[in-house]
Design a protein around this motif. Structure first.
Motif: not given
Length: 371
Positions: A57-61, A63-68, A91-96
């Motif tokens: 995962a990206d510690p900043k998250l 892929s999830l937080l900026k697309n919500a 996406t796979d990154q969002q799953k991570n």
């Protein structure tokens, strides 16, 4: 006990649907209770090496937080709700990133989800091999045995009587903790609700550990407890449901450490934990009952989720406990509460003396960010 066979072909008449076309929401509204307990027997589970996607995962998250559309914490210690993201399009990154977010926040809620049972299985497998429940109700569909139906069979009086003398507080648990490698995450979709009621509670195992005094923390770290599958074995005996795989007993640490966060979490609960290894019965009961009451009365580290149709909760069983609230039963309002769960498995629970408490870790993160 089930026969020691690997033939998993069900009775054809019990599995009349195809997974591809399975619409459980439509099915429950047309037929009411539809679940089956096919006599499908499975060999014992084999150990495997679990690789948690949270490590990627990206510690900043971002892929999830900026697309919500909206993200907010439901309580300070546990529970986050995300709007504007469909779980069947991750996406796979969002799953991570989801794996890391759930590991940190315990449970994450999504509403108005269009994901199908087939897509739910595909999503769940990204996080680990899926658990097939030893004795639970499954949909009447081929290739759907990894889906656990969440609905009480009103016609099975033996099943209802089995739990008649229990209170809702007795239901606090982490899913299938008796397995050698219990559940990591869980995906629960509720698509049909009574007019009012049917909420679910979660409690933070991180904060349950942190709220203990240093003396208690030191006392329980390194202890081990037996987690038993006896509730499943007894359910099969009383109800006549087949026990499709052995429901074993396993020994796990009383305090475990999450493999991604490195945070310590309390790892006992009333549903599956039976005794502390090396203690007398009186000693074990005294310690466990204190810890159970600590969890169940910790209203300041619990979150209560009011479901809406097609909402999904994603939680980390390694660092949470949960309990359904059966307040809608017996009121004569015709309410049905229905959904289904998909349950990836994870690593064998372990204790690491180098682990940190959640509060300690967050304080260190905050101090580093202000430098």
């Amino acid at each position: 006990m089930p026969p020691n066979v690997t033939d998993t072909q069900p009775k054809v008449e019990e599995l009349e649907y195809n997974l591809e076309d399975l619409d459980l929401k439509k099915l429950v509204r047309e037929k009411g209770f539809y679940g089956v307990h096919p006599e499908i027997y499975y060999p014992p589970l084999k150990p495997y090496e679990h690789k948690d996607p949270g490590h990627l995962a990206d510690p900043k998250l971002d892929s999830l937080l900026k697309n919500a559309e909206k993200v907010f914490d439901v309580t300070p210690h546990i529970g986050t709700e995300i709007h504007g993201i469909q779980l069947n399009n991750l996406t796979d990154q969002q799953k991570n990133d989801l794996a890391l977010l759930v590991a940190r926040r315990g449970v994450v809620f999504f509403r108005d989800q269009t994901i199908t049972p087939k897509q739910s299985l595909e999503l769940g497998r990204y996080f680990g091999p899926l658990h097939i429940h030893n004795v639970g109700t499954v949909p009447p569909a081929k290739d759907a045995q990894e889906i656990l139906t969440i609905q009480i069979d009103p016609d099975n009086k033996a099943y209802l009587q089995r739990f008649a003398d229990r209170t809702p507080a007795d239901g606090w648990h982490s899913d299938v903790s008796h397995e050698l490698q219990p559940s990591s995450l869980a995906f629960l979709k509720i698509d049909t609700l009574p007019p009012v009621g049917g909420d679910t509670l979660w409690a933070s195992a991180y904060e349950a550990y942190d709220r203990l005094s240093p003396a208690w923390q030191k006392f329980i770290e390194g202890l081990e407890a037996v987690h038993s599958g006896d509730v499943h074995r007894e359910t099969a005996r009383v109800t006549g449901y087949p026990l499709r795989r052995e429901a074993p007993d396993n020994v796990h640490p009383v305090v475990r450490v999450h493999p991604v966060t490195g945070w310590k979490a309390l790892n006992v609960q009333r549903n599956f934990t039976r005794r502390i290894v090396g203690f007398t019965r009186r000693e074990s009961d005294a310690v466990l009952n204190f810890l159970y009451n600590h969890i169940e009365t910790g209203i300041d580290f619990q979150v209560r989720f009011r479901w809406t149709e097609d909402a999904i909760a994603v939680w980390d069983n390694r660092v949470t406990f949960h309990a359904a609230v059966p307040d809608y039963r017996g009121l004569g309002n015709g309410g049905i509460r229905h959904g289904y769960r998909v349950t990836p498995t994870g690593e064998r629970p372990y204790y690491d003396p180098n682990g940190k408490s959640r509060r300690q870790a967050l304080a260190e993160e905050q101090a580093a960010a202000t430098k």
